[in-house]
Design a protein around this motif. Sequence first.
Motif, mmCIF file in Angstrom:
data_model
loop_
_atom_site.group_PDB
_atom_site.id
_atom_site.type_symbol
_atom_site.label_atom_id
_atom_site.label_comp_id
_atom_site.label_asym_id
_atom_site.label_seq_id
_atom_site.Cartn_x
_atom_site.Cartn_y
_atom_site.Cartn_z
ATOM 1 N N ILE A 27 0.838 -1.210 0.000
ATOM 2 C CA ILE A 27 0.000 0.000 0.000
ATOM 3 C C ILE A 27 0.867 1.252 0.000
ATOM 4 O O ILE A 27 0.550 2.268 -0.637
ATOM 5 C CB ILE A 27 -0.954 -0.027 1.210
ATOM 6 C CG1 ILE A 27 -1.986 -1.138 1.024
ATOM 7 C CG2 ILE A 27 -1.657 1.313 1.395
ATOM 8 C CD1 ILE A 27 -2.927 -1.309 2.191
ATOM 9 N N SER A 28 2.010 1.204 0.714
ATOM 10 C CA SER A 28 2.919 2.357 0.742
ATOM 11 C C SER A 28 3.451 2.656 -0.671
ATOM 12 O O SER A 28 3.490 3.815 -1.100
ATOM 13 C CB SER A 28 4.068 2.089 1.712
ATOM 14 O OG SER A 28 4.994 3.153 1.684
ATOM 15 N N MET A 29 3.850 1.588 -1.395
ATOM 16 C CA MET A 29 4.354 1.798 -2.758
ATOM 17 C C MET A 29 3.240 2.293 -3.680
ATOM 18 O O MET A 29 3.455 3.152 -4.540
ATOM 19 C CB MET A 29 4.950 0.481 -3.285
ATOM 20 C CG MET A 29 6.267 0.108 -2.630
ATOM 21 S SD MET A 29 7.059 -1.321 -3.427
ATOM 22 C CE MET A 29 5.976 -2.627 -2.921
ATOM 23 N N LEU A 30 2.030 1.759 -3.517
ATOM 24 C CA LEU A 30 0.914 2.204 -4.343
ATOM 25 C C LEU A 30 0.567 3.661 -4.069
ATOM 26 O O LEU A 30 0.145 4.390 -4.975
ATOM 27 C CB LEU A 30 -0.308 1.315 -4.106
ATOM 28 C CG LEU A 30 -0.245 -0.091 -4.713
ATOM 29 C CD1 LEU A 30 -1.432 -0.920 -4.274
ATOM 30 C CD2 LEU A 30 -0.189 -0.018 -6.239
ATOM 31 N N ASP A 31 0.714 4.094 -2.810
ATOM 32 C CA ASP A 31 0.454 5.506 -2.491
ATOM 33 C C ASP A 31 1.439 6.413 -3.247
ATOM 34 O O ASP A 31 1.062 7.489 -3.736
ATOM 35 C CB ASP A 31 0.566 5.746 -0.990
ATOM 36 C CG ASP A 31 -0.611 5.131 -0.234
ATOM 37 O OD1 ASP A 31 -1.669 4.909 -0.861
ATOM 38 O OD2 ASP A 31 -0.488 4.880 0.983
ATOM 39 N N LYS A 32 2.720 5.985 -3.340
ATOM 40 C CA LYS A 32 3.702 6.785 -4.083
ATOM 41 C C LYS A 32 3.339 6.839 -5.571
ATOM 42 O O LYS A 32 3.437 7.891 -6.209
ATOM 43 C CB LYS A 32 5.097 6.170 -3.899
ATOM 44 C CG LYS A 32 5.628 6.287 -2.472
ATOM 45 C CD LYS A 32 7.018 5.662 -2.376
ATOM 46 C CE LYS A 32 7.551 5.759 -0.935
ATOM 47 N NZ LYS A 32 8.898 5.132 -0.812
ATOM 48 N N ILE A 33 2.915 5.686 -6.115
ATOM 49 C CA ILE A 33 2.517 5.659 -7.530
ATOM 50 C C ILE A 33 1.308 6.556 -7.752
ATOM 51 O O ILE A 33 1.202 7.268 -8.763
ATOM 52 C CB ILE A 33 2.206 4.215 -7.955
ATOM 53 C CG1 ILE A 33 3.479 3.359 -7.869
ATOM 54 C CG2 ILE A 33 1.637 4.161 -9.366
ATOM 55 C CD1 ILE A 33 3.243 1.883 -8.119
ATOM 56 N N ALA A 34 0.356 6.549 -6.813
ATOM 57 C CA ALA A 34 -0.835 7.386 -6.932
ATOM 58 C C ALA A 34 -0.471 8.866 -6.902
ATOM 59 O O ALA A 34 -1.073 9.682 -7.618
ATOM 60 C CB ALA A 34 -1.821 7.053 -5.811
ATOM 61 N N GLU A 35 0.539 9.243 -6.072
ATOM 62 C CA GLU A 35 0.965 10.655 -6.033
ATOM 63 C C GLU A 35 1.564 11.068 -7.386
ATOM 64 O O GLU A 35 1.298 12.177 -7.893
ATOM 65 C CB GLU A 35 1.986 10.831 -4.916
ATOM 66 C CG GLU A 35 1.375 10.694 -3.507
ATOM 67 C CD GLU A 35 2.430 10.802 -2.414
ATOM 68 O OE1 GLU A 35 3.632 10.997 -2.765
ATOM 69 O OE2 GLU A 35 2.089 10.697 -1.226
#
Length: 638
Positions: free
Chosen positions: A165-173
Amino acid sequence: MKFKIGNKIFGGFLILIVLFVVNASIIFYNGNVIDQVVNRSSEVIRPSKEAINDFILLVTRSKMLITNWVYLQSNTDDKDALRDLHEFDYPELKDEITGLMVNWEIDSQRQLMDSVFTEFDKLLKVEKEVMGQLVTFENYEDPLTKLLAEDAIESQVIPLTSSIISMLDKIAEMQQEVTEESDADLKTAADQLRNITIILGVIIVALGLFMAFVMARSITRPINYIKDVVVKLGKGELVDDSGRKFNNDEIGEMAAAMDSLIHGLRSTTLFAENIGKGSYDSEFKPLSDHDVLGNALLEMRENLSRVAEEDKKRNWSTEGLAKFGDILRKNNDNISKLADDIIRNLVKYMRANQGGIYIIEDDGSDDPFMTLMAVYAWDKKKYLNQKVYKGEGLAGQVWLEMDTIYLTEVPDNYIKITSGLGDANPKSILIVPLKVNEEIYGVVEIASFNAFEEHEIDFVEKIAETIASTVSSVKINAKTQSLLEESQEMTEQMRSQEEEMRQNMEELQATQEEMQRGQAEAENTMDAINQAVATIEFDPEGKIVNVNRNFLDMMGYSKDELVGEFHRIFVTKEEKTSDDYKQFWRDLSSGQLKEGEYKRLDKSGKTRFLKESYAPIRNRDGSTAKIMMFATDITTYK
């Protein structure tokens, strides 16, 4: 030099068209820029943003479902949902994101997403191991298996989920920054397109106003003069003055054409007055082959002449229908007299030579036939003894096909075997079915030395329908009279049977009272058993259907807790899996009685000894419908 009005208008519109083309080219170019931005936003940027958010939800949902798998044994819905996530949801989402990643402009974003896929595959592998460990009821009862599954959740699933989820949050940003940049480009292109459109619009409006002013002075002023003449013609005034002459252009041609029109209208007016007076032979020549008004007046003259002829035919048909309506009303109780009057008057009214009426006989035989009920030929009746079967001759063919036959040029050897009309040689034969509501009652046949016109054939078909309706009514009246006589005979028979039925009813009532007493005794017996003994009902598979209060008090359960459960809820874990227990229920399902002392477990898990009797109850076909168990607690004696 002749400068036509069309050239003036064409020149003005050509300038406007050029300006519109320039305007459209600029707008088209800017529109393509906007389309490119919008297409990239709708096909790549926004779907990528939505897919990343869906991936975050999928990861969170995966953690929740695997946790429920471990801690909620009976939650089958979440288990099915987790399997669907592994087999369908994740592969579909991965394919969608993989297709979108090809168009991502940031390399680090694609690399980070590849890492997410790798980590999530590890997470799914851990979940599949946990799912494989906890499958059966025994797996959940095994403390070591359950402990290993719970440890996998805490030590692997939760940390991996947080990392993903942490990596996906960076991709979403990153994707949000791309989305904001796309929105800014779209706004800039739209503002530029709006400004260009406004400027070009003002230029086109100004040029259009200028050209309209110039054309109004050179075109509309002479046209207004001719308009005044046309307005007078529109009010019905035939002016004598042909008007002014203008320069060598279309206006001059219009003035000459108007003079010709005025002269033609005078001639047309005179012809219309003659038609109004009934003089249909007046001479008139249209202005041309395309003279709409003149040709319409000629057509009107022909129509009026044709209408007069049609009125004559219509009046003939109306008088005939009224005449035969009176005949049908006067003779609606005797088919023979009715047929004789109809055919005599019909032959005379049609100015024919011969005629006959066939009526279908309702004798109930397998080979129905028609009887020649009445004929009229050369002012005398003849040939009354004749039968026609379906499909035999022309009359039989009309009966078979239920449609009119009209023949002309009848051969000279036409004889009564074919038509039933004697030795005369008619030149035309008209055979019409007596049909109403798609049911045929007979056939009417008319022969004449002259050809029948279309309106005469239509008249006979209408009369035939009315005759069929009257024949139907006469037959129904006769049948009703016969049924009335039969009904009176049946009434007498029913009176004699009524007394016998009354006696049977008294016997049935006595039998019913005896059955009610037996049913009441059986219900009282069951109430006594329920009050004295613990009872429980099972279906043939061992599922609990009903249970009485004594059994619930004895075992510590409520009724809602037991109904729908299986018998194995009362036995030990070792007995559930034993072959003797399985054979025990197979014997009961086959209809065998069972009785004995058994060790059972109550709701709290405490052991009780029960003396149980199992009684299978059968259906009419011999199969087991349900199983009744009667139990007594003998724990104290044991």
